[in-house]
Every structure is written in C-alpha cells, then in structure tokens.
Design an enzyme around this catalytic site. Structure first.
Site, PDB file in Angstrom:
ATOM      1  N   HIS A 113       0.858  -1.189   0.000  1.00 32.98           N
ATOM      2  CA  HIS A 113       0.000   0.000   0.000  1.00 32.98           C
ATOM      3  C   HIS A 113       0.897   1.243   0.000  1.00 32.98           C
ATOM      4  O   HIS A 113       1.875   1.299   0.752  1.00 32.98           O
ATOM      5  CB  HIS A 113      -0.901  -0.002   1.238  1.00 32.98           C
ATOM      6  CG  HIS A 113      -1.826   1.167   1.257  1.00 32.98           C
ATOM      7  ND1 HIS A 113      -2.923   1.259   0.432  1.00 32.98           N
ATOM      8  CD2 HIS A 113      -1.807   2.319   1.977  1.00 32.98           C
ATOM      9  CE1 HIS A 113      -3.543   2.408   0.647  1.00 32.98           C
ATOM     10  NE2 HIS A 113      -2.884   3.064   1.588  1.00 32.98           N
ATOM     11  N   SER A 140       4.006   0.502   2.584  1.00 34.81           N
ATOM     12  CA  SER A 140       3.949  -0.553   3.602  1.00 34.81           C
ATOM     13  C   SER A 140       3.633  -1.873   2.930  1.00 34.81           C
ATOM     14  O   SER A 140       2.726  -1.942   2.090  1.00 34.81           O
ATOM     15  CB  SER A 140       2.830  -0.261   4.611  1.00 34.81           C
ATOM     16  OG  SER A 140       2.909   1.049   5.131  1.00 34.81           O
ATOM     17  N   ASP A 149      -6.391  -2.767   4.514  1.00 32.38           N
ATOM     18  CA  ASP A 149      -5.035  -2.282   4.817  1.00 32.38           C
ATOM     19  C   ASP A 149      -4.741  -2.267   6.319  1.00 32.38           C
ATOM     20  O   ASP A 149      -4.102  -1.354   6.840  1.00 32.38           O
ATOM     21  CB  ASP A 149      -4.822  -0.866   4.216  1.00 32.38           C
ATOM     22  CG  ASP A 149      -5.018  -0.850   2.706  1.00 32.38           C
ATOM     23  OD1 ASP A 149      -4.691  -1.865   2.060  1.00 32.38           O
ATOM     24  OD2 ASP A 149      -5.498   0.161   2.170  1.00 32.38           O
TER      25      ASP A 149
HETATM   26  C1  GRF Z   1       0.846   0.552  -6.270  1.00 33.59           C
HETATM   27  O1  GRF Z   1       1.015   1.907  -5.939  1.00 33.59           O
HETATM   28  C2  GRF Z   1       0.483  -0.251  -5.046  1.00 33.59           C
HETATM   29  O2  GRF Z   1       1.042   0.251  -3.878  1.00 33.59           O
HETATM   30  C3  GRF Z   1      -1.017  -0.098  -5.005  1.00 33.59           C
HETATM   31  O3  GRF Z   1      -1.418  -0.125  -6.352  1.00 33.59           O
HETATM   32  C4  GRF Z   1      -0.359   0.327  -7.182  1.00 33.59           C
HETATM   33  C5  GRF Z   1      -0.098  -0.746  -8.189  1.00 33.59           C
HETATM   34  O4  GRF Z   1       0.814  -0.348  -9.189  1.00 33.59           O
HETATM   35  N1  GRF Z   1      -1.591  -1.149  -4.185  1.00 33.59           N
HETATM   36  P1  GRF Z   1       1.388  -1.439 -10.211  1.00 33.59           P
HETATM   37  O5  GRF Z   1       0.171  -2.055 -10.916  1.00 33.59           O
HETATM   38  O6  GRF Z   1       2.149  -2.453  -9.432  1.00 33.59           O
HETATM   39  O7  GRF Z   1       2.240  -0.667 -11.156  1.00 33.59           O
END
Ligand code: GRF
Length: 204
Positions: A113, A140, A149
C-alpha cells in the site's frame, strides 16, 4: 538458490510491482518460482507483463459471479492451487479479498500500500497524504487480514513529501521504494524468517 515455494500474483492494472517481483526472482533476490498471475481485468497490463516473462497469465472474469465475492475468490484460489501456489502477492489488486480467499493461504497473502500505514488506508493514498499535509509518506507491505489495509506490517519505507508534489510525483517517488521492499518482504516470508506476535511482525 533453492526455491522456497511458488508465488502467485494478483494484479488489476499496470503491473510495475509485478515486474519488480519477476526481476527480483530472475536476479536471485526472491527465492520462489513464479507460478501464475491472475487478474480480474482482461485489459490489465499486468497480464502482458506476465506473458512476456513466460509466466502463465489468467483472467478470471468477475461478471459470472454476479456480486458473490466469496464464490469469485474460491475460483481464484482454484486457479492458484492448480499452479502450485503457496505464497500470494496482491500487487495493485483492486478487489478486497474475502475470508474464503485468506483461508486458502493462511498467513501467506501479502499486499503493498502506498502510504505509511495506519495513515491513509484505502483508495487515493497519495491524495490523502497531500491533502493532510504530511511531510513524510511512503509504503507498507503487510500480511492481509479481513480489514482494509489493516494487517500486520512486515516492512515500510519512508520518502519525503516535497512542496511542489502532486499525487503523481509523490506516487513516483513512493513507487521506487515499493519495488524495493515488496520483493524483500516476500523473501522474508518465503524463507520463514518472520513470525507474527499479535500485530507485530518480528524476525524469527
Ligand atoms: C501501487 O502503488 C500499489 O502500492 C497499489 O497499487 C499500485 C499498483 O501499481 N496497491 P502497479 O500495478 O504495481 O504498477
């Protein structure tokens, strides 16, 4: 390097974390076999990322499940099991997983997250951080539980918030750290190097 299990990745979008995980595996920094990538969106770039790395990519269409989230999750667990998965990474997976999913992989489902939890859970974490006015944010990696979360935190990384930041510039700075700590946290779990004491994750 001995494989310490088989990783399944659930992703809904662009798949940059998936790419970081596959690169960590290829580079010997994450001792698992990539089993399968599953998406709830047929157009997810993550599915292309998987295929381009030679990893099976499966779209599981939510529509036939008509809002029965548990039934959908049982289907996904079935796909993961058929590919031998015993460790799961949620990498930009835009669905909440149900107890039906978590009971399939107890203590073995990790999520990332883009905030320093417990600050700014849920959607739009970067906008939440900028609106609140924090000077430090980050990311995190945690063990998924039934909340949003809320699970025990394995690793976090902090980044500064700059005066001129937009959600996009802050997201880019945080994303670099996501790509570093997600493989590292998965490695700790795969190698059995952590244990959970209440809410605290400590080195085993
Ligand atoms: C990331 O910022 C992750 O923290 C959140 O969703 C986004 C996913 O990005 N849960 P990607 O698809 O891995 O580029």
């Amino acid at each position: 390097m001995t494989n310490q299990g088989t990783l399944g990745v659930l992703a809904s979008g662009r798949g940059s974390n998936l790419e970081a995980l596959l690169e960590a595996i290829a580079g010997g920094r994450l001792p698992v076999r990539p089993g399968v990538v599953v998406s709830n969106r047929s157009a997810a770039r993550a599915l292309e990322v998987a295929r381009s790395h030679g990893v099976p990519a499966v779209f599981v269409d939510p529509r036939p499940f008509a809002g029965d989230r548990e039934a959908y999750d049982r289907e996904v667990v079935g796909v993961l099991r058929r590919h031998g998965v015993d460790l799961v990474a949620l990498a930009g997976y835009m669905r909440l997983v149900t107890p039906a999913f978590l009971s399939g992989f107890p203590g073995r489902v990790l999520n990332i997250h883009p905030s320093l939890l417990p600050a700014f859970p849920g959607l739009d974490a970067h906008s939440q951080a900028l609106t609140y006015g924090v000077k430090v944010s980050g990311c995190s990696v945690f063990l998924v539980d039934e909340g949003v979360d809320t699970g025990p935190i394995i690793l976090q990384a902090a980044v500064p918030v700059e005066d001129g930041d937009t959600p996009e510039t802050l997201a880019a700075r945080i994303l670099e750290q996501e790509h570093r700590i997600f493989p590292e946290a998965l490695r700790l779990v795969a190698e059995g190097r952590i244990r959970v004491e209440g809410r605290r994750v400590v080195r085993a």
